[in-house]
Design a protein around this motif. Structure first.
Motif, PDB file in Angstrom:
ATOM      1  N   LYS A  76     -10.332  -2.394  -5.019  1.00 31.44           N
ATOM      2  CA  LYS A  76      -9.281  -2.940  -4.166  1.00 31.44           C
ATOM      3  C   LYS A  76      -9.640  -2.760  -2.693  1.00 31.44           C
ATOM      4  O   LYS A  76     -10.425  -1.883  -2.333  1.00 31.44           O
ATOM      5  CB  LYS A  76      -7.940  -2.271  -4.469  1.00 31.44           C
ATOM      6  CG  LYS A  76      -7.435  -2.537  -5.877  1.00 31.44           C
ATOM      7  CD  LYS A  76      -6.118  -1.822  -6.148  1.00 31.44           C
ATOM      8  CE  LYS A  76      -5.623  -2.096  -7.563  1.00 31.44           C
ATOM      9  NZ  LYS A  76      -4.353  -1.386  -7.849  1.00 31.44           N
TER      10      LYS A  76
ATOM     11  N   LYS B  50      -7.099  -7.310  -4.382  1.00 25.17           N
ATOM     12  CA  LYS B  50      -8.225  -7.042  -5.282  1.00 25.17           C
ATOM     13  C   LYS B  50      -9.489  -7.712  -4.751  1.00 25.17           C
ATOM     14  O   LYS B  50      -9.458  -8.868  -4.313  1.00 25.17           O
ATOM     15  CB  LYS B  50      -7.908  -7.554  -6.686  1.00 25.17           C
ATOM     16  CG  LYS B  50      -6.810  -6.774  -7.388  1.00 25.17           C
ATOM     17  CD  LYS B  50      -6.552  -7.336  -8.777  1.00 25.17           C
ATOM     18  CE  LYS B  50      -5.453  -6.555  -9.486  1.00 25.17           C
ATOM     19  NZ  LYS B  50      -5.151  -7.115 -10.833  1.00 25.17           N
TER      20      LYS B  50
ATOM     21  N   ARG C 190       0.864  -1.188   0.000  1.00 21.12           N
ATOM     22  CA  ARG C 190       0.000   0.000   0.000  1.00 21.12           C
ATOM     23  C   ARG C 190       0.898   1.236   0.000  1.00 21.12           C
ATOM     24  O   ARG C 190       1.634   1.495   0.956  1.00 21.12           O
ATOM     25  CB  ARG C 190      -0.906  -0.014   1.224  1.00 21.12           C
ATOM     26  CG  ARG C 190      -1.967   1.061   1.188  1.00 21.12           C
ATOM     27  CD  ARG C 190      -2.938   0.884   2.325  1.00 21.12           C
ATOM     28  NE  ARG C 190      -3.721   2.095   2.529  1.00 21.12           N
ATOM     29  CZ  ARG C 190      -4.448   2.324   3.605  1.00 21.12           C
ATOM     30  NH1 ARG C 190      -4.473   1.425   4.577  1.00 21.12           N
ATOM     31  NH2 ARG C 190      -5.119   3.443   3.731  1.00 21.12           N
TER      32      ARG C 190
ATOM     33  N   LEU D  57      -8.732   3.613  -3.586  1.00 23.59           N
ATOM     34  CA  LEU D  57      -8.505   2.170  -3.730  1.00 23.59           C
ATOM     35  C   LEU D  57      -9.827   1.423  -3.912  1.00 23.59           C
ATOM     36  O   LEU D  57      -9.943   0.550  -4.768  1.00 23.59           O
ATOM     37  CB  LEU D  57      -7.775   1.630  -2.497  1.00 23.59           C
ATOM     38  CG  LEU D  57      -6.293   1.958  -2.356  1.00 23.59           C
ATOM     39  CD1 LEU D  57      -5.783   1.527  -0.984  1.00 23.59           C
ATOM     40  CD2 LEU D  57      -5.480   1.273  -3.443  1.00 23.59           C
TER      41      LEU D  57
ATOM     42  N   PRO E 297      -7.965  -2.369   1.223  1.00 26.99           N
ATOM     43  CA  PRO E 297      -6.782  -2.222   2.063  1.00 26.99           C
ATOM     44  C   PRO E 297      -6.723  -3.349   3.096  1.00 26.99           C
ATOM     45  O   PRO E 297      -7.755  -3.802   3.591  1.00 26.99           O
ATOM     46  CB  PRO E 297      -6.982  -0.860   2.739  1.00 26.99           C
ATOM     47  CG  PRO E 297      -8.436  -0.584   2.657  1.00 26.99           C
ATOM     48  CD  PRO E 297      -8.951  -1.294   1.441  1.00 26.99           C
TER      49      PRO E 297
ATOM     50  N   GLU F 148     -11.309   1.553  -7.223  1.00 28.51           N
ATOM     51  CA  GLU F 148     -10.589   0.698  -8.170  1.00 28.51           C
ATOM     52  C   GLU F 148     -10.869  -0.790  -7.942  1.00 28.51           C
ATOM     53  O   GLU F 148     -10.283  -1.646  -8.593  1.00 28.51           O
ATOM     54  CB  GLU F 148      -9.085   0.942  -8.050  1.00 28.51           C
ATOM     55  CG  GLU F 148      -8.645   2.332  -8.447  1.00 28.51           C
ATOM     56  CD  GLU F 148      -7.172   2.579  -8.134  1.00 28.51           C
ATOM     57  OE1 GLU F 148      -6.465   1.607  -7.784  1.00 28.51           O
ATOM     58  OE2 GLU F 148      -6.734   3.740  -8.236  1.00 28.51           O
TER      59      GLU F 148
ATOM     60  N   SER G  87      -6.718   8.078   0.076  1.00 25.92           N
ATOM     61  CA  SER G  87      -6.168   6.931  -0.658  1.00 25.92           C
ATOM     62  C   SER G  87      -7.072   5.710  -0.523  1.00 25.92           C
ATOM     63  O   SER G  87      -7.223   4.930  -1.458  1.00 25.92           O
ATOM     64  CB  SER G  87      -4.761   6.598  -0.157  1.00 25.92           C
ATOM     65  OG  SER G  87      -4.788   6.164   1.183  1.00 25.92           O
TER      66      SER G  87
ATOM     67  N   VAL H 129      -2.506  -4.154  -0.234  1.00 23.69           N
ATOM     68  CA  VAL H 129      -3.792  -4.007  -0.922  1.00 23.69           C
ATOM     69  C   VAL H 129      -4.064  -5.290  -1.700  1.00 23.69           C
ATOM     70  O   VAL H 129      -3.159  -5.851  -2.319  1.00 23.69           O
ATOM     71  CB  VAL H 129      -3.744  -2.821  -1.912  1.00 23.69           C
ATOM     72  CG1 VAL H 129      -5.041  -2.742  -2.706  1.00 23.69           C
ATOM     73  CG2 VAL H 129      -3.519  -1.520  -1.173  1.00 23.69           C
TER      74      VAL H 129
END
Length: 217
Positions: A27, A69, A11, A22, A29, A25, A18, A67
């Protein structure tokens, strides 16, 4: 325990901005707890996702913030099974287990994942699903088997933790219950309260009626 292969990226940035980016997208954390310190002569440069730590006078770097997916973890999250995860970070594979999940309360999407790095000689505590086996005597007599706990907390080396904790209920009679203290598994320590009821055979109306008629006869 089954295995699951998962890729993770360090990350790069922390903070609310942020995190929002994420999640847009696709994703999630995540954090890796329990890692060992890599003792190195620190030259003032850390790779993304690494932290400088000091424990017991030992100084070194440790990777904690990563991170993953969302699509990659669906089969890991939405299942009753537990997994030993081969987590690949920067080309290095860490053996971890999933310890905690944070969900968005309305949409039920995953907000954050906590992983725990595991070692064959270091006990961990994790929840293991319970599997009922057999046909209870009390059910044959008209009662109803009720599960109060579908998972139990177990302490052991991760290599010793089974996929399921099997409980045989053949001899469980009407109105009887099985508590955590009644269960024993070699090499495993159960961490729940000993008096916590795992399952019980409850009296149904039909069973009560049959018992009353038998008493009158």
């Amino acid at each position: 325990m089954k295995t699951f292969d998962l890729n993770a990226e360090p990350r790069l940035e922390l903070g609310k901005k942020s995190v929002k980016a994420l999640r847009k997208e696709g994703k999630i954390p995540a954090v890796i707890n329990g890692g060992t310190i890599v003792e190195l002569p620190f030259n003032g440069t850390l790779k993304p996702g690494e932290k400088l730590v000091e424990i017991d006078d030992k100084r070194g770097i440790i990777t904690t913030d990563v991170v993953v997916k969302n699509d990659d973890v669906r089969k890991l999250i939405y299942t009753p099974d537990i997994f030993e995860v081969n987590l690949n970070v920067n080309g290095e594979t860490k053996k971890v287990v999933m310890k905690d999940l944070q969900f968005q309360p309305v949409k039920d999407t995953v907000l954050h994942i906590d992983f725990l790095e595991v070692y064959p000689d270091k006990p961990i505590v994790m929840e293991v699903p319970v599997k009922i086996e057999g046909h209870a005597e009390g059910v044959k007599a008209g009662g109803k088997l009720v599960m109060s706990m579908r998972k139990l907390k177990v302490k052991a080396a991760y290599t010793e933790i089974p996929e399921r904790l099997v409980i045989n209920v053949d001899h469980l009679g009407l109105g009887k219950s099985l508590a955590v203290g009644d269960l024993h598994y070699e090499g495993l320590e159960l961490m729940n309260a000993k008096n916590a009821v795992v399952c019980a055979v409850q009296l149904t109306r039909a069973a009560r009626g049959a018992a009353a008629k038998a008493a009158e006869a």
